[in-house]
Design a protein around this motif. Structure first.
Motif, PDB file in Angstrom:
ATOM      1  N   PRO A   1       0.831  -1.271  -0.121  1.00 40.06           N
ATOM      2  CA  PRO A   1       0.060  -0.047   0.025  1.00 40.06           C
ATOM      3  C   PRO A   1       0.877   1.199  -0.230  1.00 40.06           C
ATOM      4  CG  PRO A   1       0.083  -0.846   2.285  1.00 40.06           C
ATOM      5  CD  PRO A   1       0.742  -1.903   1.417  1.00 40.06           C
ATOM      6  N   SER A   2       1.998   1.231   0.058  1.00 32.55           N
ATOM      7  CA  SER A   2       2.794   2.323   0.279  1.00 32.55           C
ATOM      8  C   SER A   2       2.861   3.299  -0.887  1.00 32.55           C
ATOM      9  CB  SER A   2       4.483   1.894   0.342  1.00 32.55           C
ATOM     10  OG  SER A   2       4.953   1.485  -0.930  1.00 32.55           O
ATOM     11  N   LYS A   3       2.946   3.017  -2.129  1.00 28.14           N
ATOM     12  CA  LYS A   3       2.789   4.157  -3.183  1.00 28.14           C
ATOM     13  C   LYS A   3       1.511   4.730  -3.036  1.00 28.14           C
ATOM     14  CE  LYS A   3       7.078   3.546  -5.126  1.00 28.14           C
ATOM     15  NZ  LYS A   3       7.986   4.697  -5.115  1.00 28.14           N
ATOM     16  N   THR A   4       0.639   3.816  -3.328  1.00 29.02           N
ATOM     17  CA  THR A   4      -0.944   4.171  -3.609  1.00 29.02           C
ATOM     18  C   THR A   4      -1.388   5.201  -2.456  1.00 29.02           C
ATOM     19  OG1 THR A   4      -1.398   2.319  -4.728  1.00 29.02           O
ATOM     20  CG2 THR A   4      -3.226   3.504  -3.786  1.00 29.02           C
ATOM     21  N   PHE A   5      -1.036   4.897  -1.249  1.00 34.02           N
ATOM     22  CA  PHE A   5      -1.438   5.368   0.176  1.00 34.02           C
ATOM     23  C   PHE A   5      -0.395   6.373   0.833  1.00 34.02           C
ATOM     24  CE2 PHE A   5      -4.610   2.089  -0.612  1.00 34.02           C
ATOM     25  CZ  PHE A   5      -5.712   2.580  -0.803  1.00 34.02           C
ATOM     26  N   GLY A  47      -2.088   0.312   9.879  1.00 36.51           N
ATOM     27  CA  GLY A  47      -2.321   1.500   8.614  1.00 36.51           C
ATOM     28  C   GLY A  47      -2.649   0.818   7.480  1.00 36.51           C
ATOM     29  N   ALA A  48      -2.054  -0.125   6.999  1.00 36.85           N
ATOM     30  CA  ALA A  48      -2.264  -0.950   5.807  1.00 36.85           C
ATOM     31  C   ALA A  48      -3.958  -1.277   5.816  1.00 36.85           C
ATOM     32  CB  ALA A  48      -1.539  -2.089   5.533  1.00 36.85           C
ATOM     33  N   GLN A  49      -4.256  -2.107   6.776  1.00 36.09           N
ATOM     34  CA  GLN A  49      -5.769  -2.307   6.955  1.00 36.09           C
ATOM     35  C   GLN A  49      -6.790  -1.241   6.852  1.00 36.09           C
ATOM     36  OE1 GLN A  49      -6.641  -4.435  10.480  1.00 36.09           O
ATOM     37  NE2 GLN A  49      -8.838  -4.665  10.078  1.00 36.09           N
ATOM     38  N   ALA A  50      -6.384   0.093   7.686  1.00 40.46           N
ATOM     39  CA  ALA A  50      -7.038   1.254   7.649  1.00 40.46           C
ATOM     40  C   ALA A  50      -7.119   1.587   5.857  1.00 40.46           C
ATOM     41  CB  ALA A  50      -6.583   2.406   8.416  1.00 40.46           C
ATOM     42  N   ALA A  51      -6.093   1.793   5.213  1.00 34.94           N
ATOM     43  CA  ALA A  51      -6.143   2.038   3.829  1.00 34.94           C
ATOM     44  C   ALA A  51      -6.843   1.025   3.233  1.00 34.94           C
ATOM     45  CB  ALA A  51      -4.424   2.095   3.286  1.00 34.94           C
ATOM     46  N   TYR A  52      -6.771  -0.061   3.157  1.00 33.60           N
ATOM     47  CA  TYR A  52      -7.713  -1.133   2.425  1.00 33.60           C
ATOM     48  C   TYR A  52      -9.012  -1.138   2.796  1.00 33.60           C
ATOM     49  CZ  TYR A  52      -3.289  -3.213   0.622  1.00 33.60           C
ATOM     50  OH  TYR A  52      -2.117  -3.369   0.231  1.00 33.60           O
ATOM     51  N   GLU A  53      -9.177  -0.672   3.991  1.00 32.60           N
ATOM     52  CA  GLU A  53     -10.738  -1.003   4.302  1.00 32.60           C
ATOM     53  C   GLU A  53     -11.693   0.548   4.200  1.00 32.60           C
ATOM     54  OE1 GLU A  53     -11.139  -2.360   8.243  1.00 32.60           O
ATOM     55  OE2 GLU A  53     -10.531  -4.302   7.640  1.00 32.60           O
ATOM     56  N   HIS A  54     -10.914   1.409   4.231  1.00 31.48           N
ATOM     57  CA  HIS A  54     -11.667   2.728   4.507  1.00 31.48           C
ATOM     58  C   HIS A  54     -10.883   3.917   3.361  1.00 31.48           C
ATOM     59  CE1 HIS A  54     -13.385   1.579   7.903  1.00 31.48           C
ATOM     60  NE2 HIS A  54     -12.166   1.392   8.354  1.00 31.48           N
ATOM     61  N   GLY A  55      -9.989   3.444   2.348  1.00 34.40           N
ATOM     62  CA  GLY A  55      -9.328   4.479   1.428  1.00 34.40           C
ATOM     63  C   GLY A  55      -9.873   4.300   0.045  1.00 34.40           C
ATOM     64  N   GLY A  56     -11.075   3.689  -0.255  1.00 37.84           N
ATOM     65  CA  GLY A  56     -11.632   3.484  -1.428  1.00 37.84           C
ATOM     66  C   GLY A  56     -11.959   4.882  -1.965  1.00 37.84           C
ATOM     67  N   GLU A  57     -12.762   5.802  -1.134  1.00 36.37           N
ATOM     68  CA  GLU A  57     -13.049   6.829  -1.954  1.00 36.37           C
ATOM     69  C   GLU A  57     -11.886   7.870  -2.167  1.00 36.37           C
ATOM     70  OE1 GLU A  57     -16.069  10.868  -0.391  1.00 36.37           O
ATOM     71  OE2 GLU A  57     -16.091   8.848   0.691  1.00 36.37           O
ATOM     72  N   TRP A  58     -11.027   8.034  -1.202  1.00 39.22           N
ATOM     73  CA  TRP A  58      -9.823   8.604  -1.278  1.00 39.22           C
ATOM     74  C   TRP A  58      -9.203   8.356  -2.646  1.00 39.22           C
ATOM     75  CZ3 TRP A  58      -4.709   7.601  -1.668  1.00 39.22           C
ATOM     76  CH2 TRP A  58      -3.701   8.631  -1.720  1.00 39.22           C
ATOM     77  N   ASP A  66     -10.218   6.838  -5.289  1.00 40.48           N
ATOM     78  CA  ASP A  66     -11.182   7.128  -6.697  1.00 40.48           C
ATOM     79  C   ASP A  66     -10.845   8.477  -6.914  1.00 40.48           C
ATOM     80  OD1 ASP A  66     -11.953   4.627  -6.735  1.00 40.48           O
ATOM     81  OD2 ASP A  66     -13.895   5.112  -5.850  1.00 40.48           O
ATOM     82  N   GLU A  67     -10.666   9.355  -5.859  1.00 42.48           N
ATOM     83  CA  GLU A  67     -10.593  10.673  -6.057  1.00 42.48           C
ATOM     84  C   GLU A  67      -9.042  10.991  -6.689  1.00 42.48           C
ATOM     85  OE1 GLU A  67     -11.727  12.888  -2.486  1.00 42.48           O
ATOM     86  OE2 GLU A  67     -13.595  12.352  -2.406  1.00 42.48           O
ATOM     87  N   LEU A  68      -8.076  10.514  -6.051  1.00 41.97           N
ATOM     88  CA  LEU A  68      -6.627  10.339  -6.634  1.00 41.97           C
ATOM     89  C   LEU A  68      -6.526   9.896  -7.907  1.00 41.97           C
ATOM     90  CD1 LEU A  68      -3.889  10.672  -5.863  1.00 41.97           C
ATOM     91  CD2 LEU A  68      -3.693   8.042  -5.259  1.00 41.97           C
ATOM     92  N   LEU A  69      -7.132   8.805  -8.243  1.00 46.70           N
ATOM     93  CA  LEU A  69      -7.047   8.363  -9.455  1.00 46.70           C
ATOM     94  C   LEU A  69      -7.685   9.393 -10.576  1.00 46.70           C
ATOM     95  CD1 LEU A  69      -7.849   4.723  -9.215  1.00 46.70           C
ATOM     96  CD2 LEU A  69      -5.657   5.700  -9.485  1.00 46.70           C
ATOM     97  N   GLU A  70      -8.924  10.148 -10.460  1.00 46.61           N
ATOM     98  CA  GLU A  70      -9.466  11.233 -10.994  1.00 46.61           C
ATOM     99  C   GLU A  70      -8.371  12.357 -11.282  1.00 46.61           C
ATOM    100  OE1 GLU A  70     -13.216  13.884 -10.839  1.00 46.61           O
ATOM    101  OE2 GLU A  70     -13.363  12.025 -10.005  1.00 46.61           O
TER     102      GLU A  70
END
Length: 160
Positions: free
Chosen positions: A3-7, A43-54, A56-60
């Protein structure tokens, strides 16, 4: 997977290794240090479980930065060759219309544009006239960097 690069979690030193077969998994476990830092796992678990909306916004936003780069280069350095990649936040730009393979492009842009970037030949052979730009930044920073890159290139070769 990591998850390091994405999050932006590189400091947590965490990755996921999924080895479904017991034999190869045991070999891997015998050769690697088991890093059980609870903060890294959380930290990794939080990113995977709660980072989806963020995410999506990052990719846009990144898609917008790539399109901005494409348009800017087409208007300001028409000899540059740039294609939007399928995945990554890094842009590779062929500037061979303006530079020769013997030139040190990272030093040229550092000294003449105040922009730090990587040359393509650091990663791939036959890419001496490529520059690698990190587009994971605010659009205003990207715009300033592209302006400096184009301005210094035009000064080098005469107004393009």
């Amino acid at each position: 997977m990591v998850p390091s690069k994405t999050f932006n979690l590189a400091g947590l030193m965490f990755s996921n290794v999924i080895i479904p077969n017991d034999g190869p998994r045991q070999v891997w476990l015998s050769r690697h240090y088991n890093f059980d830092n609870p903060l890294s796992v959380a930290g990794a678990q939080a990113a995977y479980e709660h980072g989806g909306e963020w995410l999506d916004e990052l990719l846009e936003y990144l898609d917008g930065n790539f399109e901005y780069t494409r348009q800017y280069l087409a208007e300001n350095l028409p000899g540059a060759v740039f294609r939007i990649p399928e995945a990554t936040y890094l842009a590779c730009v062929d500037v061979s219309a303006y530079f020769t393979s013997g030139e040190d492009l990272p030093m040229f842009f550092a000294n003449n544009a105040g922009v730090l970037l990587e040359g393509g030949n650091m990663f791939v052979s036959n890419s001496a006239c490529f520059i690698r730009l990190n587009l994971a930044c605010p659009r205003s920073i990207l715009a300033e960097g592209l302006n400096r890159i184009c301005r210094s290139t035009k000064q080098k070769v005469g107004n393009v």
